[in-house]
Design a protein around this motif. Structure first.
Motif, PDB file in Angstrom:
ATOM      1  N   ILE A 196      10.014 -16.454 -32.646  1.00 22.31           N
ATOM      2  CA  ILE A 196      10.112 -17.116 -34.252  1.00 22.31           C
ATOM      3  C   ILE A 196       8.850 -17.699 -34.479  1.00 22.31           C
ATOM      4  O   ILE A 196       8.141 -18.526 -33.973  1.00 22.31           O
ATOM      5  CB  ILE A 196      11.114 -18.376 -33.963  1.00 22.31           C
ATOM      6  CG1 ILE A 196      12.328 -17.793 -33.553  1.00 22.31           C
ATOM      7  CG2 ILE A 196      11.245 -19.115 -35.512  1.00 22.31           C
ATOM      8  CD1 ILE A 196      13.587 -18.953 -33.270  1.00 22.31           C
ATOM      9  N   ASP A 197       8.245 -17.477 -35.838  1.00 23.10           N
ATOM     10  CA  ASP A 197       7.114 -17.828 -36.264  1.00 23.10           C
ATOM     11  C   ASP A 197       5.743 -17.705 -35.481  1.00 23.10           C
ATOM     12  O   ASP A 197       5.405 -18.726 -35.047  1.00 23.10           O
ATOM     13  CB  ASP A 197       7.294 -19.083 -36.978  1.00 23.10           C
ATOM     14  CG  ASP A 197       8.355 -19.123 -38.274  1.00 23.10           C
ATOM     15  OD1 ASP A 197       8.454 -18.158 -38.708  1.00 23.10           O
ATOM     16  OD2 ASP A 197       8.947 -20.076 -38.157  1.00 23.10           O
ATOM     17  N   GLY A 198       5.507 -16.926 -34.555  1.00 22.93           N
ATOM     18  CA  GLY A 198       4.443 -16.633 -33.634  1.00 22.93           C
ATOM     19  C   GLY A 198       4.560 -17.429 -32.492  1.00 22.93           C
ATOM     20  O   GLY A 198       3.587 -17.591 -31.561  1.00 22.93           O
ATOM     21  N   LYS A 199       5.887 -17.824 -31.979  1.00 19.14           N
ATOM     22  CA  LYS A 199       6.197 -18.532 -30.768  1.00 19.14           C
ATOM     23  C   LYS A 199       7.292 -17.782 -30.013  1.00 19.14           C
ATOM     24  O   LYS A 199       8.176 -17.475 -30.654  1.00 19.14           O
ATOM     25  CB  LYS A 199       6.433 -19.948 -31.011  1.00 19.14           C
ATOM     26  CG  LYS A 199       5.257 -20.576 -31.676  1.00 19.14           C
ATOM     27  CD  LYS A 199       5.686 -22.306 -31.732  1.00 19.14           C
ATOM     28  CE  LYS A 199       4.455 -22.763 -32.378  1.00 19.14           C
ATOM     29  NZ  LYS A 199       4.790 -24.472 -32.182  1.00 19.14           N
ATOM     30  N   ALA A 214      13.002 -26.003 -35.795  1.00 19.46           N
ATOM     31  CA  ALA A 214      12.722 -27.175 -36.706  1.00 19.46           C
ATOM     32  C   ALA A 214      12.865 -28.355 -36.285  1.00 19.46           C
ATOM     33  O   ALA A 214      12.232 -29.549 -36.558  1.00 19.46           O
ATOM     34  CB  ALA A 214      13.649 -26.719 -38.040  1.00 19.46           C
ATOM     35  N   ASP A 227       2.733 -20.252 -27.417  1.00 14.25           N
ATOM     36  CA  ASP A 227       2.153 -19.856 -28.793  1.00 14.25           C
ATOM     37  C   ASP A 227       1.226 -18.826 -28.510  1.00 14.25           C
ATOM     38  O   ASP A 227       0.211 -18.700 -27.749  1.00 14.25           O
ATOM     39  CB  ASP A 227       1.248 -21.237 -29.064  1.00 14.25           C
ATOM     40  CG  ASP A 227       0.842 -21.158 -30.335  1.00 14.25           C
ATOM     41  OD1 ASP A 227       0.046 -20.204 -30.822  1.00 14.25           O
ATOM     42  OD2 ASP A 227       0.745 -22.268 -31.101  1.00 14.25           O
ATOM     43  N   TRP A 265       5.857  -8.969 -31.811  1.00 11.55           N
ATOM     44  CA  TRP A 265       5.570  -9.768 -32.552  1.00 11.55           C
ATOM     45  C   TRP A 265       4.147  -9.203 -33.287  1.00 11.55           C
ATOM     46  O   TRP A 265       3.301  -8.898 -32.232  1.00 11.55           O
ATOM     47  CB  TRP A 265       5.112 -11.021 -32.046  1.00 11.55           C
ATOM     48  CG  TRP A 265       4.499 -12.079 -33.497  1.00 11.55           C
ATOM     49  CD1 TRP A 265       3.223 -12.593 -33.326  1.00 11.55           C
ATOM     50  CD2 TRP A 265       5.460 -12.806 -34.551  1.00 11.55           C
ATOM     51  NE1 TRP A 265       3.325 -13.123 -34.692  1.00 11.55           N
ATOM     52  CE2 TRP A 265       4.340 -13.595 -35.012  1.00 11.55           C
ATOM     53  CE3 TRP A 265       6.578 -12.667 -34.783  1.00 11.55           C
ATOM     54  CZ2 TRP A 265       4.695 -14.074 -36.291  1.00 11.55           C
ATOM     55  CZ3 TRP A 265       7.169 -13.413 -35.894  1.00 11.55           C
ATOM     56  CH2 TRP A 265       6.093 -14.106 -36.558  1.00 11.55           C
ATOM     57  N   ASP A 266       4.157  -8.668 -34.428  1.00  9.66           N
ATOM     58  CA  ASP A 266       2.683  -8.356 -35.053  1.00  9.66           C
ATOM     59  C   ASP A 266       2.043  -7.285 -34.424  1.00  9.66           C
ATOM     60  O   ASP A 266       0.869  -7.344 -34.046  1.00  9.66           O
ATOM     61  CB  ASP A 266       1.916  -9.578 -35.043  1.00  9.66           C
ATOM     62  CG  ASP A 266       0.481  -9.225 -35.953  1.00  9.66           C
ATOM     63  OD1 ASP A 266       0.897  -8.505 -37.047  1.00  9.66           O
ATOM     64  OD2 ASP A 266      -0.413  -9.996 -36.053  1.00  9.66           O
ATOM     65  N   GLY A 280      16.162 -17.603 -38.193  1.00  2.58           N
ATOM     66  CA  GLY A 280      15.411 -18.606 -37.837  1.00  2.58           C
ATOM     67  C   GLY A 280      15.782 -19.519 -36.682  1.00  2.58           C
ATOM     68  O   GLY A 280      15.035 -20.490 -36.450  1.00  2.58           O
ATOM     69  N   LYS A 281      16.891 -19.086 -35.998  1.00  2.00           N
ATOM     70  CA  LYS A 281      17.171 -19.953 -34.787  1.00  2.00           C
ATOM     71  C   LYS A 281      17.509 -19.036 -33.842  1.00  2.00           C
ATOM     72  O   LYS A 281      17.629 -17.796 -33.907  1.00  2.00           O
ATOM     73  CB  LYS A 281      18.565 -20.623 -35.060  1.00  2.00           C
ATOM     74  CG  LYS A 281      18.524 -21.617 -36.326  1.00  2.00           C
ATOM     75  CD  LYS A 281      19.813 -22.470 -36.306  1.00  2.00           C
ATOM     76  CE  LYS A 281      19.717 -23.293 -37.628  1.00  2.00           C
ATOM     77  NZ  LYS A 281      21.000 -24.279 -37.961  1.00  2.00           N
TER      78      LYS A 281
END
Length: 642
Positions: A464-467, A535, A487, A417-418, A513-514
């Protein structure tokens, strides 16, 4: 009987007896291979394993010295693999895999008469032998679907096959089964025994009575009724393209040393058969009534792709969106830890070898960033656990190493991640750990972060999204149902919805996204696919789509936004046998349209009635083929003869 035929029959008998005498000690030898788990005591540059790792960790078995410098050996009963078809084969099928359409009766209801494989093994046996060789009786089966709103009356079955021996078959049995648990043949719906046929390569089988099926998912098995000693073997041709789920096979009498396929099992997962092509070549003919409903949109499914060139537990897989790269792995039967790097090309459905990594390794996943592949730690080739940071440059096809991991680890979660690689949990040679380490690619340095709430290894994982999500796994005693969420920005852990089916060593990937978990589980792995939606913080309870083969100790990777790819692993922890099988989960295809009800097609007037004993076409000297074991009492027949 002519002198030539007497000599041929004598040759077959000699081959059968000689093969039986050879096969028994071979099978006995396999049974004596120790499967007790544990690593060799040889030291590793990074760490020495101070005790025998538990079976669930996936550590290499203590089966003698590991030989990383030699190529993989062939598995037992290599003769079960068939070479390309001989004189009775179709030149067109060998050259292109596309089969000519024989003169068809009025309606083709279902058609898999294409994409015949030309890669070994090209066939599989499916035969009802004489009483003396009952234990050699076997059945192959493939599935098909009667569309919603239709009813089929099947009167004819066409198959591509070949005799290994003089032939001919006395007749053919045809069986229809319901689709059952694990997407395998279940209850027998209809059987037609002793059906007449024509053909010596393209076999046209006329059912003694038509079979009527309403909408649903079914299996068909075609089996020759043929004596081995006088007529040899009959082999059903494999198909490269998978439709629905992949084909199944069984040998109830156990004459073949497959071990796991005395009942219906996935063909490509039967031990020692080394089958690679997923399906069989066949066609259903008859009449249809009703109006088909529209084809469902985007229904995901797992399909079989080209197998790995070697058997591999814990081989990493990662994709750049165009190719898949796979590296390392442990082959237990050859007792070899690999340092190979392979590339899978979707356009050719084939693997290519690339530059080997500097050391042997398995059971550590990789990530890809800016044209480079990073693979960290894992079990090594000397019986220990590694802390090496391996870096592969795709453009230059070269390897380097980065700063080593703080401690040797295997069986951990590894995500990117990043610009930072996160390594969570795992097994350090003594026990499971709860550590979380971060590798900064830009500075080539490691740091220690907030540990997991509990120690665990072999989870499913993804970011997913930083987690960072750590799903299920094993705490050293039990399989876990936990879902831990890290997180990254806050450096804190929390929990989320529990996993519905706890599993050890599943494949996993983030897809659209899953979080997807597939397979996994000890001692017998699952085929389920578990899907978590962050979500809604919920897991899909369906368990679909199911993999073709249950496995653990393997990895998965997303390929762009259209599919998930997984390969290798093991069928069980009880008697670990590694897999070559590759699967791809696809599910973003365009919506289909209803298939028109077949209409009557004018055909030539038949010139004769299929007979049960067609004249055999002379063939080359049969190749040696696996032969039955000598037994004092024949095993019960799986199916009656007419």
């Amino acid at each position: 009987m002519s002198m030539m035929k007497r000599k041929a029959n004598q040759s077959i008998r000699v081959r059968l007896l000689r093969g039986a005498l050879v096969l028994v000690p071979l099978v006995a030898g396999v049974c004596m291979i120790p499967f007790a788990q544990g690593q060799r005591s040889a030291p590793n540059v990074a760490a020495r394993v101070s005790q025998v790792p538990p079976t669930w960790t996936g550590a290499a078995s203590a089966r003698g010295p590991v030989s990383p410098g030699t190529s993989s050996t062939r598995h037992l009963a290599k003769s079960l693999r068939q070479v390309p078809r001989g004189s009775s084969s179709s030149a067109e099928a060998q050259a292109t895999g596309i089969l000519s359409v024989s003169e068809l009766p009025s309606v083709v209801l279902y058609d898999q008469y294409d994409n015949a494989t030309t890669e070994e093994p090209v066939e599989i046996i499916s035969q009802d032998a004489e009483t003396a060789f009952d234990f050699f009786d076997s059945q192959a089966a493939d599935d098909f679907i009667v569309p919603p709103g239709e009813t089929w009356e099947i009167s004819e079955v066409d198959v591509l096959g070949r005799y290994d021996g003089p032939g001919p078959a006395e007749s053919f049995h045809v069986f229809f089964y319901e689709n059952g648990a694990g997407n395998l043949p279940a209850s027998l719906i209809e059987s037609r025994l002793g059906n007449p046929y024509t053909g010596n390569s393209d076999f046209v089988i006329t059912l003694t009575n038509p079979v009527v099926l309403s909408e649903g998912h079914y299996w068909i098995s075609v089996q020759s009724r043929q004596d081995i000693q006088t007529n040899g073997f009959w082999l059903w041709h494999n198909r490269d393209v998978q439709s629905h789920v992949s084909a199944a096979w069984q040998n109830p009498g156990g004459g073949f040393p497959t071990g796991n396929c005395i009942i219906w099992f996935r063909k490509v997962a039967c031990l020692n058969l080394d089958q690679a092509a997923p399906d069989q070549v066949f066609r259903l003919v008859g009449t249809a009534q009703g109006t088909p409903a529209p084809t469902p949109c985007a229904t995901p499914s797992w399909v079989v792709r080209a197998p790995l060139p070697y058997f591999a537990r814990g081989i990493f897989v990662v994709s750049d969106g165009t190719f898949v790269y796979a590296g390392g792995g442990f082959d237990g039967l050859s007792n070899q830890v690999h340092n190979d790097l392979l590339r899978f090309d979707f356009t050719t459905n084939a693997w290519t070898s690339l530059a080997s990594s500097p050391d042997q390794h398995f059971l550590s996943q990789a990530v890809i960033s800016d044209g480079k592949i990073y693979n960290i730690g894992g079990f090594d080739g000397a019986g220990g656990i590694s802390n090496t940071t391996r870096i592969y440059d795709i453009a230059s096809d070269t390897w380097t190493t980065g700063a080593p991991l703080t401690v040797p680890l295997t069986d951990m979660a590894t995500v990117l991640w990043d610009g930072t690689i996160y390594v969570a949990g795992g097994f350090d040679g003594i026990g499971v750990v709860n550590t979380l380490y971060a590798y900064n690619i830009g500075t080539d340095s490691w740091s220690t972060l907030t540990p997991l709430p509990q120690a665990l290894a072999l989870p499913g994982f993804g970011v997913i999204d930083g987690k960072l999500y750590i799903a299920s796994g094993n705490d050293g005693v039990n399989e876990l149902s936990t879902l831990y969420v890290y997180d990254i920005a806050a450096n804190t852990w929390s929990t989320a919805a529990t996993v519905l089916q706890p599993v050890t060593g599943p494949g996993s990937a983030v897809f659209n996204g899953k979080l997807y978990l597939f397979g996994g589980g000890a001692p017998i792995p699952e085929t389920v696919t578990q899907v978590y939606d962050p979500a809604s913080n919920t897991w899909d309870p369906s368990g679909e789509p199911r993999m073709n083969v249950g496995r653990l100790w393997f990895y998965g990777t997303p390929v762009g936004n259209h599919s998930i790819f997984a390969t290798g692993g093991n069928q069980t922890t009880i008697e670990p046998v590694e897999l070559r099988i590759t699967e791809q989960m696809v599910g973003n295809e365009p919506c289909g349209t209803p298939t028109p009800t077949p209409t009557l097609t004018p055909t030539a007037t038949p010139t004769g009635t299929p007979t049960t004993t067609p004249t055999a076409t002379p063939s080359n000297t049969p190749r040696p083929i696996p032969t039955p074991r000598l037994r004092p009492t024949p095993a019960p027949r799986p199916t009656p003869r007419p």
